[in-house]
Enzyme design. Structure first.
Site, mmCIF file in Angstrom:
data_model
loop_
_atom_site.group_PDB
_atom_site.id
_atom_site.type_symbol
_atom_site.label_atom_id
_atom_site.label_comp_id
_atom_site.label_asym_id
_atom_site.label_seq_id
_atom_site.Cartn_x
_atom_site.Cartn_y
_atom_site.Cartn_z
ATOM 1 N N ASP A 84 0.845 -1.199 0.000
ATOM 2 C CA ASP A 84 0.000 0.000 0.000
ATOM 3 C C ASP A 84 0.883 1.252 0.000
ATOM 4 O OD1 ASP A 84 -2.424 1.393 0.192
ATOM 5 O OD2 ASP A 84 -2.405 1.363 2.376
ATOM 6 N N ASP A 105 3.071 4.689 -5.300
ATOM 7 C CA ASP A 105 2.462 5.992 -5.060
ATOM 8 C C ASP A 105 3.410 7.100 -5.494
ATOM 9 O OD1 ASP A 105 1.297 8.285 -4.215
ATOM 10 O OD2 ASP A 105 0.936 7.649 -2.150
ATOM 11 N N HIS A 177 -7.312 9.768 4.281
ATOM 12 C CA HIS A 177 -7.099 8.631 5.185
ATOM 13 C C HIS A 177 -7.490 9.029 6.602
ATOM 14 C CE1 HIS A 177 -3.927 7.492 2.061
ATOM 15 N NE2 HIS A 177 -4.777 6.471 2.068
ATOM 16 N N GLY A 178 -7.868 8.055 7.367
ATOM 17 C CA GLY A 178 -8.191 8.303 8.781
ATOM 18 C C GLY A 178 -9.625 8.797 8.925
ATOM 19 N N HIS A 207 -9.420 5.192 -1.879
ATOM 20 C CA HIS A 207 -8.700 5.095 -0.605
ATOM 21 C C HIS A 207 -9.521 5.778 0.486
ATOM 22 C CE1 HIS A 207 -4.500 3.723 -1.696
ATOM 23 N NE2 HIS A 207 -5.119 3.736 -2.863
ATOM 24 N N GLY A 208 -9.069 5.614 1.717
ATOM 25 C CA GLY A 208 -9.733 6.321 2.821
ATOM 26 C C GLY A 208 -11.150 5.840 3.053
ATOM 27 N N THR A 210 -12.583 4.397 5.453
ATOM 28 C CA THR A 210 -13.136 4.558 6.810
ATOM 29 C C THR A 210 -14.019 5.789 6.901
ATOM 30 O OG1 THR A 210 -11.215 3.521 7.822
ATOM 31 C CG2 THR A 210 -12.489 5.000 9.237
ATOM 32 N N ASN A 229 -10.256 0.808 -0.096
ATOM 33 C CA ASN A 229 -9.287 0.540 0.977
ATOM 34 C C ASN A 229 -9.826 0.940 2.347
ATOM 35 O OD1 ASN A 229 -7.697 0.070 -1.224
ATOM 36 N ND2 ASN A 229 -6.084 1.492 -0.652
ATOM 37 N N VAL A 230 -9.687 0.036 3.290
ATOM 38 C CA VAL A 230 -10.118 0.300 4.667
ATOM 39 C C VAL A 230 -8.987 -0.063 5.607
ATOM 40 C CG1 VAL A 230 -11.773 -0.316 6.473
ATOM 41 C CG2 VAL A 230 -12.527 -0.199 4.092
#
Ligand code: 13P
Length: 287
Positions: A84, A105, A177-178, A207-208, A210, A229-230
């Site tokens: 990742d 990335d 993210h987060g 991504h991100g 959550t 993505n989690v």
């Protein structure tokens, strides 16, 4: 056996669902996620950040642990082991160690350099039968100390990178993210549609994962997102369940301090979170 993520993502794109990438940190994470995927009969991608790889001892340890679990737990659903947010050097190390998928990335690099390095990795991954994810437009938030703002990718740049022959493309669409801050304005579907319009059949990655409301997740999938993505959400579930166990004094009863007991509520919580996401992403029974 670990597999490339290519086939599972093409099926997801065509079937209008998404495959979850769940990040791993240790044995408990890996085992819980694999068991959840197996019980849901869903393909799954195990994500490993460079920091998590280092934490677990190194990439060879990660490959050995995950391959061992596939055998010992009789995991039959497709599983991909994926780096990742890799640096170029990190990608080379994971290719050597036996990962089945990598993400390079290059989003913080000038586009020419991102193109140059991605091109080199496209060749290597083709030779090895591995999948490759590229990124355009930095995903904001904090991950392993790397902080960025939730950017919206330039769709033209996405096309340039997609045309290099990568397997899947992560494009920033205002995601971070987060945990999302209270003033987060949501995903930019306008950007997602523009990226989709120019990249055609390329499976897109969100991504991100959550904290993105379910409705936005469903809409993103309908617009071409095939991988989500989690990471943080499993960490939060694990921490909350472990906190409850300790705060209720269970570690002080009998042999409640035994790590096999102490870590069980957290593992069950990770499993429940992963199953919930698999349900939401629509990948259940798609193995
Ligand atoms: P979250 O931690 O926000 O779920 O993001 C995970 C991720 O995108 C990993 O690349």
């Amino acid at each position: 056996m670990l597999v490339s993520a290519k086939e599972m993502l093409i099926k997801a794109r065509d079937g209008k669902y998404a495959v979850g990438q769940f990040n791993i940190n240790n044995l408990e994470w890996s085992k819980s996620i694999l068991q959840a995927a197996q019980e849901m009969n869903s393909p799954v991608i195990l994500g490993v950040s460079e920091g998590a790889g280092k934490y677990m001892g190194g990439y060879h340890t990660v490959v050995g642990m995950v391959e061992g679990l596939l055998k010992d737990l009789n995991i039959t659903v497709p599983v991909s082991l994926h780096l990742d947010h890799g640096s170029y050097e990190g990608c080379l190390k994971c290719i050597e160690a036996g990962f089945s998928s990598i993400m390079f990335d290059g989003s913080s690099l000038p586009i020419e350099e991102n193109i140059d390095k991605t091109t080199k990795l496209v060749e290597t991954c083709k030779e090895k039968g591995m999948s490759l994810e590229a990124e355009v437009g930095a995903i904001g938030g904090e991950e392993d100390g790397v902080i960025g703002n939730g950017e919206c990718a330039d769709p033209q740049e996405c096309k340039l990178i997609a045309d290099l022959g990568v397997t899947m493309l992560a494009a920033g669409i205002g995601n971070i993210h987060g945990k999302y801050p209270a003033n987060w304005t949501g995903l930019s579907f306008e950007t997602l549609e523009a990226v989709k319009g120019l990249t055609g059949t390329m499976p897109l990655v969100l991504h991100g994962g959550t904290g993105i409301p379910s409705e936005m997740i469903r809409k993103a999938i309908s617009l071409g997102v095939a991988k989500i993505n989690v990471n943080t959400e499993c960490q939060l579930s694990f921490a909350a369940a472990t906190r409850t166990y300790i705060e209720s004094g269970k570690d002080l009863e009998g042999k409640g301090y035994d790590p096999r007991k102490l870590l069980t509520p957290g593992c069950l919580a990770i499993k429940a979170t992963v199953k919930e996401k698999i349900e939401l992403f629509g990948s259940a029974d798609r193995a």
